[in-house]
Scaffold this active site. Structure first.
Site, PDB file in Angstrom:
ATOM      1  N   HIS A  39      -6.303   2.238   4.937  1.00  0.00           N
ATOM      2  CA  HIS A  39      -6.814   1.331   3.910  1.00  0.00           C
ATOM      3  C   HIS A  39      -7.540   0.181   4.592  1.00  0.00           C
ATOM      4  O   HIS A  39      -6.953  -0.527   5.397  1.00  0.00           O
ATOM      5  CB  HIS A  39      -5.648   0.795   3.074  1.00  0.00           C
ATOM      6  CG  HIS A  39      -6.028  -0.301   2.138  1.00  0.00           C
ATOM      7  ND1 HIS A  39      -7.165  -0.254   1.356  1.00  0.00           N
ATOM      8  CD2 HIS A  39      -5.423  -1.487   1.852  1.00  0.00           C
ATOM      9  CE1 HIS A  39      -7.237  -1.369   0.631  1.00  0.00           C
ATOM     10  NE2 HIS A  39      -6.210  -2.123   0.910  1.00  0.00           N
ATOM     11  N   GLU A  76     -27.480  12.309   7.506  1.00  0.00           N
ATOM     12  CA  GLU A  76     -26.755  13.210   8.403  1.00  0.00           C
ATOM     13  C   GLU A  76     -25.255  12.921   8.447  1.00  0.00           C
ATOM     14  O   GLU A  76     -24.425  13.823   8.508  1.00  0.00           O
ATOM     15  CB  GLU A  76     -27.341  13.090   9.823  1.00  0.00           C
ATOM     16  CG  GLU A  76     -26.653  13.932  10.873  1.00  0.00           C
ATOM     17  CD  GLU A  76     -26.929  15.436  10.743  1.00  0.00           C
ATOM     18  OE1 GLU A  76     -27.781  15.824   9.922  1.00  0.00           O
ATOM     19  OE2 GLU A  76     -26.281  16.214  11.468  1.00  0.00           O
ATOM     20  N   CYS A 107       0.820  -1.210   0.000  1.00  0.00           N
ATOM     21  CA  CYS A 107       0.000   0.000   0.000  1.00  0.00           C
ATOM     22  C   CYS A 107       0.852   1.258   0.000  1.00  0.00           C
ATOM     23  O   CYS A 107       0.321   2.369  -0.189  1.00  0.00           O
ATOM     24  CB  CYS A 107      -0.890   0.072   1.249  1.00  0.00           C
ATOM     25  SG  CYS A 107      -1.848  -1.392   1.585  1.00  0.00           S
ATOM     26  N   HIS A 145     -10.274  -3.306   4.227  1.00  0.00           N
ATOM     27  CA  HIS A 145     -10.915  -4.331   3.405  1.00  0.00           C
ATOM     28  C   HIS A 145     -12.364  -4.519   3.845  1.00  0.00           C
ATOM     29  O   HIS A 145     -12.940  -5.594   3.642  1.00  0.00           O
ATOM     30  CB  HIS A 145     -10.164  -5.655   3.527  1.00  0.00           C
ATOM     31  CG  HIS A 145      -8.900  -5.736   2.737  1.00  0.00           C
ATOM     32  ND1 HIS A 145      -8.282  -6.924   2.413  1.00  0.00           N
ATOM     33  CD2 HIS A 145      -8.126  -4.765   2.192  1.00  0.00           C
ATOM     34  CE1 HIS A 145      -7.178  -6.683   1.715  1.00  0.00           C
ATOM     35  NE2 HIS A 145      -7.053  -5.391   1.575  1.00  0.00           N
ATOM     36  N   HIS A 199     -12.221  -4.969  -3.415  1.00  0.00           N
ATOM     37  CA  HIS A 199     -11.000  -4.915  -2.629  1.00  0.00           C
ATOM     38  C   HIS A 199     -11.206  -4.149  -1.310  1.00  0.00           C
ATOM     39  O   HIS A 199     -10.993  -4.697  -0.237  1.00  0.00           O
ATOM     40  CB  HIS A 199      -9.909  -4.262  -3.512  1.00  0.00           C
ATOM     41  CG  HIS A 199      -8.585  -4.098  -2.852  1.00  0.00           C
ATOM     42  ND1 HIS A 199      -7.404  -4.053  -3.538  1.00  0.00           N
ATOM     43  CD2 HIS A 199      -8.229  -3.936  -1.555  1.00  0.00           C
ATOM     44  CE1 HIS A 199      -6.393  -3.900  -2.701  1.00  0.00           C
ATOM     45  NE2 HIS A 199      -6.879  -3.822  -1.498  1.00  0.00           N
TER      46      HIS A 199
END
Lengths: 269, 269, 269, 269
Positions: free
Chosen positions: A143, A171, A125, A145, A228
């Site tokens: 990140h 909201e 990443c 999953h 992903h």
């Protein structure tokens, strides 16, 4: 520590000693005895090397980083702290954290780490986190999953615009900033738009399409990756984390709305 | 401790003293005062006798070992550590752990334990764990009763190939190794295939069909048991646990996909 | 402490002093200074007064005792320990526990407590717990408001036999004993049957129909209450708790099966 | 501390010193060195400044205050303690709490705080909490963004009476009091009615319609806000919290009932 190209250091993988020029070529990774461990040692609970493990533990309970998936990175000025690859996220420790200098990452193929944990691998990443830091000045990028993110991208596949998640009149949308270098938050009636990019076999190959999505949607704080998960960032750890929470909330709500036949966009003024 | 056939020891159940030959016949179980308790006592948090209770506590919060169901076993060289039967998994302690020598388990009908907790029963999962250790060189095997696993096997009942769960083009698939004695992980576009075997009234009777499934799918790291749960293993505790997490993630996703009318297999290249 | 009818004690509610005969009439409740507090004070984590709060805290995280609903009771020989009414179950303490003598509860209208917490009310579940103790010799009885239990009773309303939940061919069924004064557990192919009784405005009024259901299904370890929840018991705390977990697992599975169009009963031999 | 209009204090935002009259005009916020920090410092776990963070931590795990959404307030006689805006609710500390005097909040546009955390913003929920305190004498008011609440309001949009959630014949309904200045709890057969008001771009603008709903349904302990969440109050912290739990339970149940085709109202007498 500044690494000089004349230094000789031990490669992390082959355990042999090489010149910096060879190490910089990316084939070898330095593991000199002085591995800058001081960069990840702090009594301050708010230090990035302490915060990342604490956040990842929390994310694990939320189902965001199951099976070593997902990750998090914090930028402190020019230093970037990164969760490693393949570690059980709820068990991560400060000494597992990678550190690099943002201004020195000119060539993504030749990543130089100021500090590398002895027996771990850097996260794939990394280039995506760096894109959020360099293109958007983010202070933190997460990140996940999350299954809700994955399901939203799957549900979009059969829609006319499969590359954009849109929701309005909820909201929780107010949990997002208006965008890059803008003041204030989105309003209740505003439509939150999160672009979706297609997944690639190698995570680092997402970088280009992530950057394209950032250019097309300059104010977005997140990019969904089909089948992903999602990348979410913010100016600070606080903002990245709370925007990630708000987004996951909206993804879950969107999936439940779909089960109940409720549309994501409505016409309330 | 090596048990000699000339030794006389107390049977665990009848509390009378018998020769080793009678104990080895499997009718009686030894509870000699020297019960090798040192095998489950360690200050190292990574010792199998400490790890199994910690893992099981975590699995309980995930709903994998509800109502004493499921279990876990770790192999350290020739020693196998096993969670007992019928214990509340979130309350398990190191002293509840069974230990046996893998190389001495020639006849599964005559199981010899190096160490038996005084008032517990060995798990019926034992022969299935041993199959993962002997046939696949696994270092850890986990058995869950996860509802997502059970629902996947139920959904498969009405499909043409009811004995195989298949899913592809989901990032989390990369959480699995390519297979037995192979390097690297599955790719995003690869199809993950998990064989399904039919449940039997007695759990130990699953052993034969589990081994048949292992032979037919030599690279699988898991076998689903219809209306029952799943067995997942890995070369290390880390790999077994993270593969089990990734698989449960995929099972849950698969069930949600079914609710939303989304297919498990897709044609993305 | 044995309470003599000649004693005079202070009423819990009106704070005036009355003879035991008046207190026994159930109109008043004793709060004599010697409130038998020793009955709920113990350093043993397995003492009922310590176990009930620990269990209730766990049940709260499972969603079984939301909003002070539900409860738990443990019998130790002739002494019965009871969670009070209206307490936040995750915050309960040993000093909140009621104690009574089972053999002295001849008239359910005149409940005598050996120990009453000063400012709490006894649970309306008390007569139902007592039914499990006296009619089935249970050592522990748990009452949950689990949504899965409620949904199962709602789904049954439109079925031909709305007063019986039946499921078979699921491994978790083996988590139940064969029944009252019987050895061993149910088998995988056995059908688990849980009777359903109709709810009443006052919880204590469920007692009669609960006892009728116990008579009709002498081997059941649980009774569902329509639109309300479930009562589950067992010979020991361990068995009541693990049977309650297994049952909740099956209720949740049954609801998910219904969403996916899967039948609860199947014809596998 | 009573604030005198002759005092001069430092404004919180501009850091300049102003007269009280200017500060009272609401343009500036006082941050005098004596910020009444003693109001939020107590060793008593039941002190509002300790209770609010503890409750919010619990609410975060329940998904009620995701992404800094939602909040809680406790009234102790004339003092009102408030969670701030924009704080991660699971990380809140006593020093983050605002305090104001209820009797001095005559003009909602000129809010005076006895105690303001130096670098935080007051919650936009404040006027809604105050409405529960002044109009209903509540001791605690909780605001959640629970997805179940939001989904219920979305499901109501297509119903004939879209401004009223109604459910009956569920045991958990007994978790609610009969209403303002009434004794006892709702019964099993009673219909629980929760009014729904439309959301507004600015949360404080909900105040008027919340008060209108309170007037129309004087006995309600909660008001749903469409596509937003719910406000729940009670005479005490205990009652507000347990009523909020019971209500969230009923909202979740209602959503699941809708998925299973089960009606919220039934005709059982």
């Amino acid at each position: 520590m500044t690494v000089h190209s004349k230094c000789y250091m031990q490669c992390h993988r082959c355990t042999r000693v090489w010149s910096q020029s060879r190490l910089r070529a990316g084939i070898h990774r330095m593991t000199e005895s002085n591995n800058n461990d001081h960069l990840v040692k702090s009594d301050d609970s708010q230090h990035p090397a302490n915060l990342i493990p604490e956040l990842c533990k929390k994310f694990w309970t939320l189902g965001w980083v199951t099976g070593t998936g997902g990750g998090a990175s914090i930028r402190d000025d020019d230093l970037v702290y990164l969760a490693p690859s393949g570690v059980q996220k709820e068990l991560m420790k400060p000494e597992d954290i990678y550190v690099l200098e943002l201004s020195k990452q000119l060539d993504p193929k030749q990543r130089i780490y100021l500090r590398s944990p002895p027996s771990l691998k850097p996260s794939q990443c990394t280039p995506l986190f760096i894109a959020a830091f360099t293109k958007r000045g983010a202070g933190c990028c997460i990140h996940t999953h999350s299954q809700w993110a994955v399901l939203v991208t799957l549900l979009l596949e059969s829609q006319s615009n499969k590359n954009l998640f849109e929701i309005n009149n909820i909201e929780q949308i107010k949990g997002f900033g208006k965008g890059y270098q803008k003041q204030g938050a989105l309003g209740y009636h505003d439509t939150l738009r999160i672009p979706v990019i297609e997944n690639t076999p190698h995570e680092e190959d997402l970088t280009e399409s992530l950057e394209v999505a950032m250019d097309k949607y300059p104010d977005t704080y997140a990019v969904l990756v089909r089948r992903h998960g999602v990348y979410v960032w913010g100016e600070t750890v606080h903002k990245a984390k709370t925007q990630c929470e708000s987004l996951d909330y909206l993804f879950q709500l969107a999936v439940e709305m779909k089960k109940l036949g409720l549309p994501w966009l409505s016409d309330i003024a």
